[in-house]
Design a protein around this motif. Structure first.
Motif, PDB file in Angstrom:
ATOM      1  N   ALA A  79       0.829  -1.209   0.000  1.00 56.06           N
ATOM      2  CA  ALA A  79       0.000   0.000   0.000  1.00 56.06           C
ATOM      3  C   ALA A  79       0.859   1.254   0.000  1.00 56.06           C
ATOM      4  N   PHE A  80       1.916   1.256   0.792  1.00 54.69           N
ATOM      5  CA  PHE A  80       2.776   2.434   0.897  1.00 54.69           C
ATOM      6  C   PHE A  80       3.477   2.720  -0.428  1.00 54.69           C
ATOM      7  N   VAL A  81       4.072   1.681  -1.025  1.00 57.72           N
ATOM      8  CA  VAL A  81       4.813   1.857  -2.279  1.00 57.72           C
ATOM      9  C   VAL A  81       3.880   2.297  -3.402  1.00 57.72           C
ATOM     10  N   LEU A  82       2.751   1.600  -3.563  1.00 53.37           N
ATOM     11  CA  LEU A  82       1.826   1.943  -4.649  1.00 53.37           C
ATOM     12  C   LEU A  82       1.143   3.284  -4.401  1.00 53.37           C
ATOM     13  N   ILE A 143      -2.779   6.706   1.636  1.00 58.00           N
ATOM     14  CA  ILE A 143      -1.426   7.204   1.365  1.00 58.00           C
ATOM     15  C   ILE A 143      -1.423   8.090   0.127  1.00 58.00           C
ATOM     16  N   ARG A 144      -2.123   7.664  -0.916  1.00 58.81           N
ATOM     17  CA  ARG A 144      -2.182   8.446  -2.157  1.00 58.81           C
ATOM     18  C   ARG A 144      -2.803   9.813  -1.903  1.00 58.81           C
ATOM     19  N   GLN A 149      -2.133  15.704  -1.133  1.00 63.45           N
ATOM     20  CA  GLN A 149      -2.299  16.886  -0.288  1.00 63.45           C
ATOM     21  C   GLN A 149      -0.948  17.530   0.018  1.00 63.45           C
ATOM     22  N   LEU A 150       0.055  16.687   0.239  1.00 66.93           N
ATOM     23  CA  LEU A 150       1.394  17.213   0.528  1.00 66.93           C
ATOM     24  C   LEU A 150       1.968  17.964  -0.673  1.00 66.93           C
ATOM     25  N   HIS A 177       6.842  12.251   6.563  1.00 68.63           N
ATOM     26  CA  HIS A 177       5.521  12.713   6.986  1.00 68.63           C
ATOM     27  C   HIS A 177       4.486  11.598   6.917  1.00 68.63           C
ATOM     28  N   LEU A 178       4.719  10.615   6.022  1.00 71.67           N
ATOM     29  CA  LEU A 178       3.750   9.533   5.824  1.00 71.67           C
ATOM     30  C   LEU A 178       3.939   8.372   6.799  1.00 71.67           C
TER      31      LEU A 178
END
Length: 265
Positions: A79-82, A143-144, A149-150, A177-178
């Motif tokens: 999930a984090f990578v994608l 995450i996306r 937003q960042l 930040h994530l």
């Protein structure tokens, strides 16, 4: 809140460790003590083969926690990578990953789990991979959205104007930040992983019958409930629910620690 988190993690760790040492005792049969009701010395009673239900339940929970841990870690990393790739890899990459997320979310979890587990020959590997592959989508969306937003933040735009590549900006400014969202998402994946592992094992598509997993214990107990042996299902089921609730509590507490403003939601 920190005390609650430590107590919850300590309890779950204790259950996992104690249960891992109960593997042999959970398989011992003794017909002289079969179908004993809960009491001393068998707090959870015994089954139709004289096996101690307390050790079987603890061993089953430890197995569920192990499977949940492995599956949640793999799923969270996917999930984090994608999620990061979808937000910083360009429109085509974002479209492909978003399509993949929608595709997996459009298939019922339990059906996809059964297909993957069965296709990999069932067993521990099939369950872990099946749970991991089907549980990353929601966290990837979170995450996306966080990365998108960042990208609108002032310091990110300044870094881009200074000539930093988008990958350098992602690694240096976005990923730190994530990390809180990643850790909280990882913890919150545990209860889903544990429940789905128990579900497919209960249906017979997970672990082999000789392994004292919670799903197998509950599945076997269904045949004996009609004869009044309620303890065969009540105690394992209650411990499974307690484990899932405690994982959820740990995730909620961790979320409040990382983001105090979420306590007012």
């Amino acid at each position: 809140m920190v005390v609650i988190f430590v107590l919850v993690v300590g309890f779950l760790t204790g259950v996992a460790l104690v249960g891992s040492f109960c593997y042999e005792s959970a398989r011992i049969t003794d017909f002289s003590r079969k179908n004993l009701k809960p009491g001393i010395p068998y707090l959870f009673g015994t089954d139709w083969l004289g096996r101690d239900m307390l050790t079987r339940t603890l061993n089953g929970l430890s197995m569920s926690i192990l499977i949940g841990l492995c599956a949640a870690i793999i799923s969270a990393i996917i999930a984090f990578v994608l999620g990061v790739l979808a937000a910083v890899g360009g429109k085509k990459v974002d479209a492909c990953i978003t399509w993949l997320i929608d595709l997996i979310m459009g298939i019922p979890h339990i059906l996809l789990l059964i297909l993957i587990s069965y296709g990999l020959g069932k067993g521990l590997k099939g369950v872990i991979i099946g749970v991991a592959v089907t549980h990353w989508t929601s966290l990837a969306r979170v995450i996306r959205a966080e990365v998108l937003q960042l990208k609108e933040s002032q310091y990110i735009k300044i870094a881009e104007r200074l000539g930093h590549s988008k990958w350098k900006v992602a690694v240096k400014h976005m990923i730190p930040h994530l990390l809180p969202q990643f850790i909280v998402g990882l913890i919150l994946l545990f209860p889903h992983a544990v429940l789905h592992e128990a579900s497919i094992t209960f249906l017979g598509f997970g672990l082999s019958p000789e392994q004292p997993a919670i799903g197998i214990i509950l599945s076997e107990s269904m045949k004996h409930l009609i004869t009044g042996k309620w303890w065969l299902a009540v105690f394992p089921g209650a411990m499974l629910v307690l484990t899932v609730i405690l994982f959820d509590v740990a995730g909620g507490v961790l979320r409040k620690i990382f983001d105090p403003s979420s306590a007012h939601e």
